[in-house]
Scaffold this active site. Structure first.
Site, mmCIF file in Angstrom:
data_model
loop_
_atom_site.group_PDB
_atom_site.id
_atom_site.type_symbol
_atom_site.label_atom_id
_atom_site.label_comp_id
_atom_site.label_asym_id
_atom_site.label_seq_id
_atom_site.Cartn_x
_atom_site.Cartn_y
_atom_site.Cartn_z
ATOM 1 N N GLU A 52 37.206 22.727 63.061
ATOM 2 C CA GLU A 52 38.013 23.791 62.440
ATOM 3 C C GLU A 52 39.309 23.952 63.248
ATOM 4 O O GLU A 52 39.290 23.832 64.477
ATOM 5 C CB GLU A 52 37.202 25.104 62.512
ATOM 6 N N ASN A 112 42.406 29.513 56.186
ATOM 7 C CA ASN A 112 41.733 28.668 57.169
ATOM 8 C C ASN A 112 41.093 27.539 56.346
ATOM 9 O O ASN A 112 40.114 27.762 55.636
ATOM 10 C CB ASN A 112 40.683 29.494 57.925
ATOM 11 N N LYS A 129 38.186 28.604 53.856
ATOM 12 C CA LYS A 129 37.068 29.360 54.425
ATOM 13 C C LYS A 129 36.856 30.704 53.718
ATOM 14 O O LYS A 129 37.795 31.506 53.583
ATOM 15 C CB LYS A 129 37.348 29.587 55.911
ATOM 16 N N GLU A 148 40.814 36.553 62.597
ATOM 17 C CA GLU A 148 40.836 35.759 61.356
ATOM 18 C C GLU A 148 41.119 36.633 60.132
ATOM 19 O O GLU A 148 41.753 36.196 59.180
ATOM 20 C CB GLU A 148 39.520 34.999 61.184
ATOM 21 N N CYS A 174 32.890 26.822 60.022
ATOM 22 C CA CYS A 174 32.417 27.698 61.089
ATOM 23 C C CYS A 174 31.488 28.815 60.629
ATOM 24 O O CYS A 174 30.336 28.572 60.315
ATOM 25 C CB CYS A 174 33.607 28.230 61.892
ATOM 26 N N ASN A 199 34.816 26.767 65.789
ATOM 27 C CA ASN A 199 35.274 27.262 67.094
ATOM 28 C C ASN A 199 34.432 28.501 67.339
ATOM 29 O O ASN A 199 34.716 29.568 66.776
ATOM 30 C CB ASN A 199 36.740 27.706 67.059
HETATM 31 N N1 CDV Z 1 35.601 30.594 63.993
HETATM 32 C C1 CDV Z 1 34.492 31.282 63.630
HETATM 33 O O1 CDV Z 1 34.220 31.453 62.456
HETATM 34 N N2 CDV Z 1 33.741 31.790 64.630
HETATM 35 C C2 CDV Z 1 32.549 32.566 64.396
HETATM 36 C C3 CDV Z 1 32.300 33.538 65.527
HETATM 37 C C4 CDV Z 1 33.273 34.625 65.557
HETATM 38 C C5 CDV Z 1 30.928 34.138 65.448
HETATM 39 C C6 CDV Z 1 31.339 31.684 64.234
HETATM 40 O O2 CDV Z 1 30.599 31.878 63.277
HETATM 41 O O3 CDV Z 1 31.077 30.835 65.086
#
Ligand code: CDV
Length: 321
Positions: A52, A112, A129, A148, A174, A199
Site C-alpha cells: 500500500e 488510497n 480503499k 487516512e 490494508c 502499512n
Molecule cells: N494503513 C492501514 O490501513 N492501517 C491499519 C491500521 C491503522 C490498523 C491496518 O489495518 O493495518
C-alpha cells in the site's frame, strides 16, 4: 497441506518493502521495486504484489494540510515519469503486478488506490480503499497521526474481480483485510487470488494494545479469510522503522487451506515466492464452501441493511422461548 491436482500452477511473488523515509526520492523507491520485480521474475513469478502507498513514506502519520499532502505524496497519473521504469521492467520481463499509491484524480479527488497491471505492463484494473482507518482531526497528544480519513475519500469502485493471466484476481488494501465483507464480496465473484498491500503501525494510537497483537490480528484475518473464502492471498507490507515510526512486517502468501506457505523473515526489502496451486481453491469451493449449495442470504440480510450495530430484531414467534 492438502494434496490436490497440480494442473494450475501460478508463480506468485510478494515484494515486502523495508522503510521509505521522508528523505527518500520516488526514483530511489522505484529502483528498489524494479530490483524486486527482477528477483521475482528470476524465481519464476509472473505476478508481484507490492505494498500500500508503496512510493512514499506512510504520510498519513503526519499532520499537514490536504494541499501539502497532494503536492508531496499524490500521483496525478499511473504510470507517470517516476514510476515508468517499473512498468518498463514489467513489460520486458512479462511480469504483472499490484501497486498501491495515493491517487489524485483529474477533478481533484483523493483516494488510497491500487492498480492491477498485466504482463504487457498495461493497467487493467483499479481498486480504491473502502475501509479507511484513523481520524480526520489533529491529535497533538498522540505519538503519531493516522489521517487516512482526512486525506482520502472512501473508495467508490466496490470490490471488483478481474481475469488476468487466466485467473480471477481481486484487490484490497490494508485495513480492508480486517472486514469479512471485503473477502466475501470478491469470493462471490469467483476470485481465486486476492492481493493486498499494507502499512500497519506497530502501536495503536487509540488504546494500549500489546505490539504482538498487531501481527497476531494480521495473521488471523489472512488465514481465516483465505479458508472461509477458498482463495489464495498475497499480502505485502511496507515495514520497519520509517523515520522512527515502526510498522509490522510478516508479508505472506496464504493458501485456501488457511496455511501460510511463505512468509517474510525480516523487516527489509524481501521477495517471497510460491508456485501456488489454484486447484486447491477449487477443491474447497466444491465442498465445504460450495456457496451455491450452502449459503442462505435471506438469513443474513442485516449485513447489507445495517451499518452499525443496533437493537436486536423482533424475534420470529418460533424463536421465542
Ligand atoms: N494503513 C492501514 O490501513 N492501517 C491499519 C491500521 C491503522 C490498523 C491496518 O489495518 O493495518
Amino acid at each position: 497441506m492438502t494434496q490436490t491436482s497440480r494442473a494450475r500452477k501460478f508463480g506468485l511473488a510478494v515484494a515486502q518493502m523495508g522503510p521509505v523515509h521522508l528523505a527518500d526520492s520516488r526514483q530511489a523507491v522505484v529502483k528498489r521495486l524494479v530490483e524486486m520485480l527482477r528477483e521475482a521474475a528470476a524465481r519464476q513469478a509472473t505476478f508481484v504484489v507490492f505494498p500500500e502507498l508503496a512510493l512514499t513514506t506512510f504520510f498519513p502519520r503526519y499532520w499537514m494540510t490536504e494541499e501539502e499532502a497532494v503536492e508531496r505524496y499524490f500521483e496525478r497519473a499511473m504510470p507517470n515519469a517516476d514510476v515508468q521504469p517499473l512498468f518498463d521492467a514489467a513489460r520486458e520481463l512479462g511480469v504483472g503486478f499490484y501497486l498501491g499509491y495515493a491517487e489524485l484524480t483529474a477533478d481533484g479527488r483523493r483516494f488510497n488506490t491500487a492498480v492491477l497491471v498485466d504482463r504487457a505492463a498495461k493497467v487493467v484494473g483499479k481498486y480504491r480503499k473502502v475501509h479507511l482507518p484513523g481520524h480526520d482531526d489533529h491529535k497533538p497528544d498522540a505519538p503519531f497521526q493516522h489521517l487516512e480519513k482526512k486525506f482520502f475519500e472512501v473508495g467508490n469502485l466496490g470490490f471488483p474481480v478481474w481475469n488476468t493471466q487466466d485467473i480471477n484476481v481481486g484487490m484490497c488494501i490494508c485495513n480492508d483485510r480486517r472486514w469479512p465483507e471485503t473477502w466475501r464480496s470478491m469470493s462471490l465473484q469467483s476470485a481465486e487470488l486476492i492481493v493486498l498491500g499494507y502499512n500497519t503501525p506497530s502501536w495503536n494510537i487509540h488504546w494500549t494494545e500489546p505490539v504482538h497483537l498487531r501481527t497476531f490480528h494480521h495473521e488471523i484475518v489472512l488465514q481465516a479469510s483465505a479458508y472461509q473464502n477458498a482463495v489464495w492471498i498475497g499480502a505485502a507490507a511496507k515495514c520497519g522503522s520509517e523515520d522512527g515510526f515502526h510498522m509490522i512486517g510478516s508479508s505472506m502468501i496464504v493458501a485456501p487451506s488457511g496455511e501460510i506457505v511463505a512468509r517474510a523473515s525480516g523487516e527489509e526489502d524481501e521477495v517471497i515466492t510460491a508456485q501456488i496451486d489454484l486447484d486447491l481453491g477449487t477443491t474447497f469451493r466444491q465442498h465445504v464452501f460450495n456457496f451455491a449449495k450452502h449459503r442462505s442470504p435471506d438469513q443474513y440480510r442485516l449485513i447489507v441493511e445495517r451499518t452499525g450495530a443496533g437493537e436486536p430484531l423482533p424475534l420470529p414467534p418460533e424463536a421465542r422461548g
